[in-house]
Scaffold this active site. Structure first.
Site, PDB file in Angstrom:
ATOM      1  N   HIS A  64       0.826  -1.214   0.000  1.00 53.91           N
ATOM      2  CA  HIS A  64       0.000   0.000   0.000  1.00 53.91           C
ATOM      3  C   HIS A  64       0.855   1.256   0.000  1.00 53.91           C
ATOM      4  O   HIS A  64       0.483   2.279  -0.547  1.00 53.91           O
ATOM      5  CB  HIS A  64      -0.951  -0.010   1.205  1.00 53.91           C
ATOM      6  N   ASP A 100      -1.517 -12.597 -18.025  1.00 47.15           N
ATOM      7  CA  ASP A 100      -1.906 -14.000 -17.923  1.00 47.15           C
ATOM      8  C   ASP A 100      -1.389 -14.810 -19.101  1.00 47.15           C
ATOM      9  O   ASP A 100      -0.965 -15.954 -18.925  1.00 47.15           O
ATOM     10  CB  ASP A 100      -3.430 -14.128 -17.834  1.00 47.15           C
ATOM     11  N   GLU A 123      -5.912 -14.224 -23.346  1.00 48.51           N
ATOM     12  CA  GLU A 123      -4.945 -14.416 -22.270  1.00 48.51           C
ATOM     13  C   GLU A 123      -4.740 -15.892 -21.938  1.00 48.51           C
ATOM     14  O   GLU A 123      -4.118 -16.225 -20.935  1.00 48.51           O
ATOM     15  CB  GLU A 123      -5.312 -13.594 -21.031  1.00 48.51           C
ATOM     16  N   CYS A 155      -3.619  -4.952 -23.236  1.00 46.70           N
ATOM     17  CA  CYS A 155      -3.925  -4.254 -21.989  1.00 46.70           C
ATOM     18  C   CYS A 155      -3.144  -4.840 -20.807  1.00 46.70           C
ATOM     19  O   CYS A 155      -3.317  -4.411 -19.681  1.00 46.70           O
ATOM     20  CB  CYS A 155      -5.418  -4.272 -21.712  1.00 46.70           C
TER      21      CYS A 155
HETATM   22  C1  PEP Z   1      -3.744  -9.557 -18.095  1.00 49.61           C
HETATM   23  O1  PEP Z   1      -3.856 -10.727 -17.728  1.00 49.61           O
HETATM   24  O2  PEP Z   1      -2.816  -9.139 -18.827  1.00 49.61           O
HETATM   25  C2  PEP Z   1      -4.728  -8.542 -17.677  1.00 49.61           C
HETATM   26  C3  PEP Z   1      -4.741  -7.330 -18.179  1.00 49.61           C
HETATM   27  O3  PEP Z   1      -5.598  -8.913 -16.703  1.00 49.61           O
HETATM   28  P1  PEP Z   1      -5.230  -9.010 -15.132  1.00 49.61           P
HETATM   29  O4  PEP Z   1      -3.847  -8.448 -14.952  1.00 49.61           O
HETATM   30  O5  PEP Z   1      -6.280  -8.211 -14.431  1.00 49.61           O
HETATM   31  O6  PEP Z   1      -5.331 -10.474 -14.893  1.00 49.61           O
HETATM   32 MG    MG Z   2      -5.716 -11.390 -16.821  1.00 48.86          MG
END
Ligand code: PEP
Ligand code: MG
Length: 594
Positions: free
Chosen positions: A188, A454, A430, A501
């Site tokens: 945090h 992922d 992913e 993303c």
């Molecule tokens: C990912 O897996 O790249 C993703 C954007 O989702 P999260 O990090 O929330 O699993």
């Molecule tokens: Mg993910």
């Protein structure tokens, strides 16, 4: 020189203020006969007091940063945890001992359990539990915490650990930098310090023993180092690093609203990843062209009960309005694995990363899923919302999810609730299965967004949160590059939008490589990462990027790719990938030709 983990960027130089957070002494005593019930009540009162204190802290925290307030919710959940309470009460009753001693024993028991687990996330939980228990003990004993509110001059705060209330008590204008002995990358403190722009280093073993109040301390939040009473020569160097870093940051933000376009006219949309509706404010500041990923699970994680459709709708409405005229992509619930809200009451799974998570969980809990879909459809009246399904591994899941979407639309119609039904739907790529079957997946959706966090974990079979295999988590592994290239190519042929993303999309070291691998339409990242990525995109041509990617694809190991990319980016952008002390813009590019 002490090494730790860089938690908030920048360099702070100032007098140390050592916070004596040594834990107070708890003694054991036997209760007098008939006093057990009163002792249990005393424990419960202290917990209630802690909950009220946490509510107060949370109010102040949300003024600092919403993400920070979300973290504090985990403390509230720990205070609600019946296991902690019932274990302590059992001890009071069984052994006839005082509440303070019983609570310390419970903490010790859980501490042992946690220390046998090699998982950064769970280790962080141990720190959280420790802080929560210290708070209850303080209330039981009536011991007031040494207050940071008494700081009256600019200082660098050095502590064993800092609780959430410690950080909120600090007079921010006097805190130049922060250093703690405990904490990891996701603690945090790092989030708090970054939100306020205070340089911070965490996980610095032994620093409170080596530094004394009044010592001159340098906190290097760029490279994760701390110097105590440095030589005059080093001090001059670090002052220069501090100045240069400040200038560098200002410069990065200067042309933040310009589009991300390469020298030869290739435009990439840059969007923001957010975890709470309040973060929408940072979109403009960092020049994001909308929200590329709204991780909605934090709406559920911070809540003791299931959020209602109305609550979700109001939240999504804020996001839709805040990002308009740009789009906002709302990812449906991606809980499971490391994120499990209390109200779901789920059994532990042996392999949670391969378990009931993401879309699988939503399909298994239709009520939960439909309420979220209805909220999105209602909120999309106020902006350009899109729906993104997480953890897709086959087309059938998309079809089923779309059936639920249709059901949500029908229900809204029957209920005569205003909503917008023309909404784009996308799938996260992913899992290796989704990457391999990308052609089929693309036929079912309007767009895809690659979740590299992922995708890398599953391609390489390396747990993304296990520090024992962290060195094997290699985004530049040839298998990852080949997979990405193939997704880009197929999406281009299909004429569908593709974005990234995951963290890799916001890693400036990877920007050129990703651009060169194939046609990318959008990159979505932490808002703070946007300025640097935009800067890099504006300074390269598509042709140069292609050459870099083509060469990287000829290499055999992640190490080779890594060495090549690091050398390439350092020589092209010396100011941005500088590990030494100057941080000065070097106008002469020393880029190598491949
Ligand atoms: C990912 O897996 O790249 C993703 C954007 O989702 P999260 O990090 O929330 O699993
Ligand atoms: Mg993910």
């Amino acid at each position: 020189m002490f090494n730790g983990i860089a938690a908030s960027k920048g360099v702070a130089i100032g007098k140390a203020y050592i916070l004596d957070s040594s834990k107070f002494c708890v003694v054991k005593h036997q209760l007098e006969p008939g006093k057990v019930d009163a002792e249990v009540r005393r424990l419960r009162d202290a917990i209630e007091q802690s909950k009220a204190q946490m509510q107060e802290i949370k109010k102040r925290a949300s003024k600092v940063a919403d993400k920070y307030a979300v973290i504090l919710d985990t403390y509230t959940l720990l205070l609600e945890d019946e296991i902690l309470v019932s274990d302590t009460i059992d001890r009071i009753r069984k052994d006839g001992i005082n509440a303070e001693w019983a609570l310390t024993q419970t903490l010790e028991k859980f501490g042992k359990l946690f220390s046998n687990i090699n998982d950064e996330y769970l280790k962080g939980k141990k720190d959280d539990l420790d802080l929560v228990v210290q708070g209850i003990l303080r209330n039981l004993i009536g011991h007031n915490q040494e207050s940071l509110s008494e700081i009256e001059e600019p200082v660098v705060v050095v502590a064993h650990s800092l609780s959430a209330s410690d950080t909120l008590m600090m007079p921010k204008s006097f805190v130049l930098g922060l250093a703690t002995e405990v904490g990891g990358k996701t603690s945090h403190l790092g989030i708090f310090a970054s939100a306020l722009g205070i340089p911070a280093v965490v996980g610095v073993k032994g620093i409170t023993e080596e530094a004394n109040t009044g010592d001159l301390v340098v906190i290097d939040g760029i490279d994760g180092q701390i110097l105590v009473n440095p030589s005059e020569k080093l001090l001059v160097q670090y002052k220069k690093k501090q100045d240069n870093y400040r200038r560098y940051e200002i410069k990065l933000l200067q042309d933040i609203h310009e589009p991300a376009e390469t020298k030869d006219g290739t435009k990439i949309k840059i969007l923001a990843n957010i975890e709470s509706a309040h973060e929408i404010k940072s979109l403009r500041k960092f020049g994001a062209e909308g929200v590329g990923l709204y991780r909605t699970e934090f709406l559920y994680m911070g809540s003791v009960t299931l959020p209602s459709e109305q609550e979700l709708y109001e939240n999504f409405k804020k996001v839709a309005q805040g990002s308009a005229p740009h789009p906002a992509i709302i990812r449906t619930l991606d809980i499971g694995m490391d994120k499990n809200p209390h109200f779901l009451n789920r059994e532990d799974e042996n392999n949670p990363a391969l378990g009931l998570r993401g879309i699988r969980l939503s399909l298994a809990y239709p009520k939960l899923f439909i309420s979220q879909l209805k909220a999105i459809l209602r909120a999309s009246l106020y902006g350009n919302l899109k729906i993104l399904y997480p953890m897709i591994s086959c087309v059938e899941e998309i079809r089923q999810a779309n059936e639920f979407l249709q059901l949500a639309k029908n229900q809204l119609q029957e209920e005569e609730i205003p909503s917008h039904h023309e909404i784009e739907v996308g799938a996260m790529i992913e899992t290796p299965a989704a990457a391999i079957c990308i052609e089929r997946i693309l036929q079912e959706v309007d767009f895809v967004s690659i979740g590299t966090n992922d995708l890398i974990q599953y391609i390489l079979a390396v747990d993304r949160i296990n520090e024992n295999v962290a060195h094997l988590y290699q985004p530049f592994h040839p298998a990852v590059l080949k997979t990405l290239k193939s997704i880009f190519n197929v999406a281009e042929t299909a004429g569908k939008t593709v974005s990234i993303c995951g963290e890799l999309g916001g890693d400036p070291l990877a920007t050129m490589l990703l651009l060169g691998l194939g046609k990318i339409d959008e990159l979505s990242m932490e808002p703070h990462a946007i300025p640097k990525v935009k800067k890099i995109l504006r300074k390269i041509t598509l042709n140069e990027a292609r050459k870099v990617a083509d060469h990287a694809l000829t290499l055999n190991s992640p190490e080779e790719v890594n060495r090549f990319i690091v050398a390439e980016m350092k020589s092209r952008f010396p100011a941005d990938f500088n590990q030494n002390l100057d941080f000065e813009e070097n106008s002469k590019s020393t880029a190598k030709t491949i």
